[in-house]
Every structure is written in C-alpha cells, then in structure tokens.
Design an enzyme around this catalytic site. Sequence first.
Site, PDB file in Angstrom:
ATOM      1  N   ARG A 230      -0.911  -3.200  -6.833  1.00 21.00           N
ATOM      2  CA  ARG A 230       0.269  -4.051  -6.681  1.00 21.00           C
ATOM      3  C   ARG A 230       1.404  -3.424  -7.478  1.00 21.00           C
ATOM      4  O   ARG A 230       1.197  -2.928  -8.594  1.00 21.00           O
ATOM      5  CB  ARG A 230       0.000  -5.478  -7.194  1.00 21.00           C
ATOM      6  CG  ARG A 230      -0.868  -6.332  -6.288  1.00 21.00           C
ATOM      7  CD  ARG A 230      -0.179  -6.675  -4.963  1.00 21.00           C
ATOM      8  NE  ARG A 230      -1.007  -7.493  -4.075  1.00 21.00           N
ATOM      9  CZ  ARG A 230      -1.823  -7.021  -3.138  1.00 21.00           C
ATOM     10  NH1 ARG A 230      -1.935  -5.719  -2.941  1.00 21.00           N
ATOM     11  NH2 ARG A 230      -2.531  -7.843  -2.377  1.00 21.00           N
ATOM     12  N   GLU A 259       8.867  -4.844  -3.171  1.00 22.13           N
ATOM     13  CA  GLU A 259       8.683  -4.343  -1.799  1.00 22.13           C
ATOM     14  C   GLU A 259       8.974  -5.385  -0.724  1.00 22.13           C
ATOM     15  O   GLU A 259       9.215  -5.043   0.438  1.00 22.13           O
ATOM     16  CB  GLU A 259       7.264  -3.796  -1.619  1.00 22.13           C
ATOM     17  CG  GLU A 259       6.168  -4.855  -1.693  1.00 22.13           C
ATOM     18  CD  GLU A 259       4.761  -4.265  -1.549  1.00 22.13           C
ATOM     19  OE1 GLU A 259       4.434  -3.319  -2.284  1.00 22.13           O
ATOM     20  OE2 GLU A 259       3.995  -4.753  -0.698  1.00 22.13           O
ATOM     21  N   HIS A 291       2.757   0.284   1.577  1.00 18.71           N
ATOM     22  CA  HIS A 291       1.616  -0.644   1.415  1.00 18.71           C
ATOM     23  C   HIS A 291       0.658  -0.561   2.612  1.00 18.71           C
ATOM     24  O   HIS A 291       0.463  -1.547   3.338  1.00 18.71           O
ATOM     25  CB  HIS A 291       2.144  -2.081   1.233  1.00 18.71           C
ATOM     26  CG  HIS A 291       1.148  -2.962   0.514  1.00 18.71           C
ATOM     27  ND1 HIS A 291       1.512  -3.971  -0.338  1.00 18.71           N
ATOM     28  CD2 HIS A 291      -0.209  -2.997   0.527  1.00 18.71           C
ATOM     29  CE1 HIS A 291       0.448  -4.587  -0.816  1.00 18.71           C
ATOM     30  NE2 HIS A 291      -0.612  -4.017  -0.303  1.00 18.71           N
TER      31      HIS A 291
HETATM   32  P1  NAD Z   1     -11.939  -6.577  -7.041  1.00 19.87           P
HETATM   33  O1  NAD Z   1     -11.725  -8.001  -7.361  1.00 19.87           O
HETATM   34  O2  NAD Z   1     -13.221  -6.160  -6.381  1.00 19.87           O
HETATM   35  O3  NAD Z   1     -11.773  -5.682  -8.356  1.00 19.87           O
HETATM   36  C1  NAD Z   1     -10.744  -5.852  -9.277  1.00 19.87           C
HETATM   37  C2  NAD Z   1     -11.289  -5.402 -10.621  1.00 19.87           C
HETATM   38  O4  NAD Z   1     -10.208  -5.433 -11.545  1.00 19.87           O
HETATM   39  C3  NAD Z   1     -12.390  -6.298 -11.172  1.00 19.87           C
HETATM   40  O5  NAD Z   1     -13.521  -5.524 -11.551  1.00 19.87           O
HETATM   41  C4  NAD Z   1     -11.742  -6.950 -12.384  1.00 19.87           C
HETATM   42  O6  NAD Z   1     -12.665  -7.227 -13.437  1.00 19.87           O
HETATM   43  C5  NAD Z   1     -10.750  -5.882 -12.767  1.00 19.87           C
HETATM   44  N1  NAD Z   1      -9.715  -6.377 -13.664  1.00 19.87           N
HETATM   45  C6  NAD Z   1      -9.266  -7.644 -13.842  1.00 19.87           C
HETATM   46  N2  NAD Z   1      -8.351  -7.675 -14.826  1.00 19.87           N
HETATM   47  C7  NAD Z   1      -8.220  -6.399 -15.270  1.00 19.87           C
HETATM   48  C8  NAD Z   1      -7.455  -5.793 -16.300  1.00 19.87           C
HETATM   49  N3  NAD Z   1      -6.649  -6.517 -17.082  1.00 19.87           N
HETATM   50  N4  NAD Z   1      -7.581  -4.461 -16.474  1.00 19.87           N
HETATM   51  C9  NAD Z   1      -8.408  -3.717 -15.723  1.00 19.87           C
HETATM   52  N5  NAD Z   1      -9.191  -4.255 -14.746  1.00 19.87           N
HETATM   53  C10 NAD Z   1      -9.088  -5.575 -14.524  1.00 19.87           C
HETATM   54  O7  NAD Z   1     -10.680  -6.140  -6.153  1.00 19.87           O
HETATM   55  P2  NAD Z   1     -10.587  -4.899  -5.175  1.00 19.87           P
HETATM   56  O8  NAD Z   1     -11.036  -5.316  -3.811  1.00 19.87           O
HETATM   57  O9  NAD Z   1     -11.203  -3.719  -5.811  1.00 19.87           O
HETATM   58  O10 NAD Z   1      -8.993  -4.748  -5.091  1.00 19.87           O
HETATM   59  C11 NAD Z   1      -8.236  -4.294  -6.187  1.00 19.87           C
HETATM   60  C12 NAD Z   1      -6.768  -4.498  -5.899  1.00 19.87           C
HETATM   61  O11 NAD Z   1      -6.388  -3.631  -4.820  1.00 19.87           O
HETATM   62  C13 NAD Z   1      -6.415  -5.898  -5.373  1.00 19.87           C
HETATM   63  O12 NAD Z   1      -6.172  -6.781  -6.437  1.00 19.87           O
HETATM   64  C14 NAD Z   1      -5.182  -5.658  -4.568  1.00 19.87           C
HETATM   65  O13 NAD Z   1      -4.060  -5.864  -5.401  1.00 19.87           O
HETATM   66  C15 NAD Z   1      -5.242  -4.177  -4.193  1.00 19.87           C
HETATM   67  N6  NAD Z   1      -5.331  -3.930  -2.750  1.00 19.87           N
HETATM   68  C16 NAD Z   1      -4.412  -3.105  -2.168  1.00 19.87           C
HETATM   69  C17 NAD Z   1      -4.485  -2.817  -0.820  1.00 19.87           C
HETATM   70  C18 NAD Z   1      -3.503  -1.879  -0.151  1.00 19.87           C
HETATM   71  O14 NAD Z   1      -3.380  -1.894   1.081  1.00 19.87           O
HETATM   72  N7  NAD Z   1      -2.802  -1.035  -0.878  1.00 19.87           N
HETATM   73  C19 NAD Z   1      -5.497  -3.389  -0.055  1.00 19.87           C
HETATM   74  C20 NAD Z   1      -6.426  -4.212  -0.680  1.00 19.87           C
HETATM   75  C21 NAD Z   1      -6.337  -4.485  -2.033  1.00 19.87           C
END
Ligand code: NAD
Length: 330
Positions: A230, A259, A291
């Site tokens: 994000r 964005e 994105h």
């Molecule tokens: P997920 O919930 O499986 O994993 C997120 C991880 O971040 C968890 O292990 C959590 O413990 C950790 N976390 C929480 N707070 C944290 C902190 N302060 N510091 C470090 N780690 C922390 O989520 P995911 O499916 O792996 O997705 C991750 C992110 O990717 C989503 O939150 C979303 O913003 C982003 N995303 C982007 C796209 C894209 O098209 N670019 C698509 C899907 C998701």
Amino acid sequence: MRIAFYSTKPYDRIWFAPLAADYGFEISFIELPCKKETLGLAQGYDAICIFVNDYMDKEMIDCLHTMGVKAILLRSAGFNHVDVRAAQGKLEILRVPSYSPEAVAEFAVTLLLAVNRHIHKAYARTRDFNMSLNGLMGMDLNQKVAGVVGTGKIGQAMIRILQGFGMQILAYDPFPIEGLKVEYVPLEELFRRSDVISLHCPLTAETKNLINRESIAMMKEGVYLINTSRGGLIDSDALIEGLLQKKFGGVGLDVYDEEEGIFYEDCSEDIIEDENLARLMTFPNVIITSHMGFFTMEAMQAIANKTLENAYALERGLPLVNRVQAVVPV
Ligand code: NAD
C-alpha cells in the site's frame, strides 16, 4: 441478491458476469467509483462491491445503512480503505483474504528485476536502435541480502522466489512464522543489512509511513526498495529526498499513497496535479506501475469466485468466514 458493482472495468465483467448468472445474482456494473456523489446508485441494492480505491468513511457507511444496503463486498484482500469500526453492527464487510499470493510476489520480483537491470530503459533504447549499454549496469541478486517486511501469504511467496535466486533472506513480522527458513530480525536491523527491501505488510496505524526519513537513513547506499502493498507505507517526501541524495539503486512502486482517482484511469491527457507523483516519474531509477500486482487470470478468477462465494454465504445465512472485523485500519 442485488449487487451494485462500483469501479467496473471491462476485465471485471469478463470474470464476474457469467459467475453471477450461475449464482442467480443481479449485478449492476457501474463504471463510476464509489464516492459520496455516486452512493445514491446503490439505492435498492442488497450489497455494494468495491475495489481498493473506493474509500468508504463513516458518513458513507451510515448512508448505506439508511438505504438498506446490508454488505460491502471487497474485491481485495486489503481493507484499509474502509472504516471497519464505523460499519460494526450496521453492515457486513467481506473480503477476499487470498486469491493468488504468487501473482503479487511475482510482480514484486518483476519490478525488482526490471529496475535493477534497467529493462524500462533498455526496451526504449533498442526500439530506437540505440544499442549502447552505458548506464544499464545492474547487480547480481545471487548472494545478496533481501529484507522482507511482512511474512504473510505474499511475503512467503516472495521469500520462496528470492531464495531461488540464491539470496539470503532477512524478515520482519510482529507475528513470525514458526519454521520459516529465514532470519527474523528487528526492523532496524533489516533496514541496515538489506540490499533489497520488499514491503508485504498491511497498511495500519502502525505501518503508516514505515519508510520515512529515519528508516531511509538506516538503509545501505544503493538499496533497492519495492512496494507492492500500500502506498501509505512510504512517506513520499522522504522517498524523493532519498532519491535526490542518490540513496537508492532503484525503486519499484506498484502502489502510491495518493493513487485514488489516478491509478486505473487513463490520465494521459490530464495535467497531473500531484507533484510528488510527477516528481517520482522523473527519476530514471524509479518504475511506477498502476496497482497491478494482482492482475493475472488466475487471480481475477479467484477474486470473482471468492467475492461471490461471500455474497452467497451472506444470502444463505452461512458462516461469514471472510468477514472483516477486529483490526482498525488507518
Ligand atoms: P497477509 O495478511 O497474509 O500478511 C500480512 C503480514 O503482515 C502478516 O504476516 C502480518 O503479521 C504482517 N504484519 C502486520 N503488521 C506488520 C508490521 N507492523 N510490520 C511487518 N509486518 C506486519 O497479507 P498478504 O495477502 O500477504 O498481503 C499483504 C499486503 O499486500 C496486503 O495488506 C495488501 O496491502 C497488499 N496487496 C497488494 C496487491 C497488489 O495488487 N499490489 C494485491 C494484494 C494484496
């Protein structure tokens, strides 16, 4: 169930329309984004379906509640764009927690490889028959240190790929995964030791501007920074300062703090008012994409499946396994 489907793009119809027909749902595809001004279009619908740049504040949630809308179906994993607390007891919020972690991780690696090996510049040059290599030197990833922030589904997929390149992996997550073959370290150590830093944590009050002046100052000279999570994870002013100081080998951004209203739209004829975004575009070692980490056939199919499964569960009174509650977003 009647669903008002905001921010529709042609590719959404391809995946959602046939599936909705199978479920017997009536979907109204609306090309406009979901905003205060367009909320009235949801009148008479049971649910609205929104994407990552459709922001939903308390006032809008109250308005939907008054209109009799029962749920917000998110076509995304992230839910920082919805005031979850305001919806409590009024509307259900259902998300797609996982569709294809590999899609996003593979895209993060694509950004890294492209910016490191200057593919964006090489492509443009050779099309003009400029076959010079000056300025296009990259670095081997093999034996380098990658710092992965957030070891959830996408972070773990990223780790698997980077290990395939022969990289040493440092990781930070407040909830480490037991048995994961990485070296968990405090965030500051990750910043100090990594040659490549990739962000895979959600945007929360805690992670807002995780990349700021102080954290950039800790990083190695020539570090590569990749953000597919994000935009709000990075303080854009600080990033630009760092770029001007030649701190970064390269930066790959699939997301940007401001964005909304720009990403996913054709703004090629517009005057871009966002000075930071315009400035970031001028750096030769920055690649910005719109994105699109999620954007593969497999992920789109899975997003459509899960979103409509969520709607089906809601309609039938089944357990709402993908309900968003607890965590309070920014
Ligand atoms: P997920 O919930 O499986 O994993 C997120 C991880 O971040 C968890 O292990 C959590 O413990 C950790 N976390 C929480 N707070 C944290 C902190 N302060 N510091 C470090 N780690 C922390 O989520 P995911 O499916 O792996 O997705 C991750 C992110 O990717 C989503 O939150 C979303 O913003 C982003 N995303 C982007 C796209 C894209 O098209 N670019 C698509 C899907 C998701």
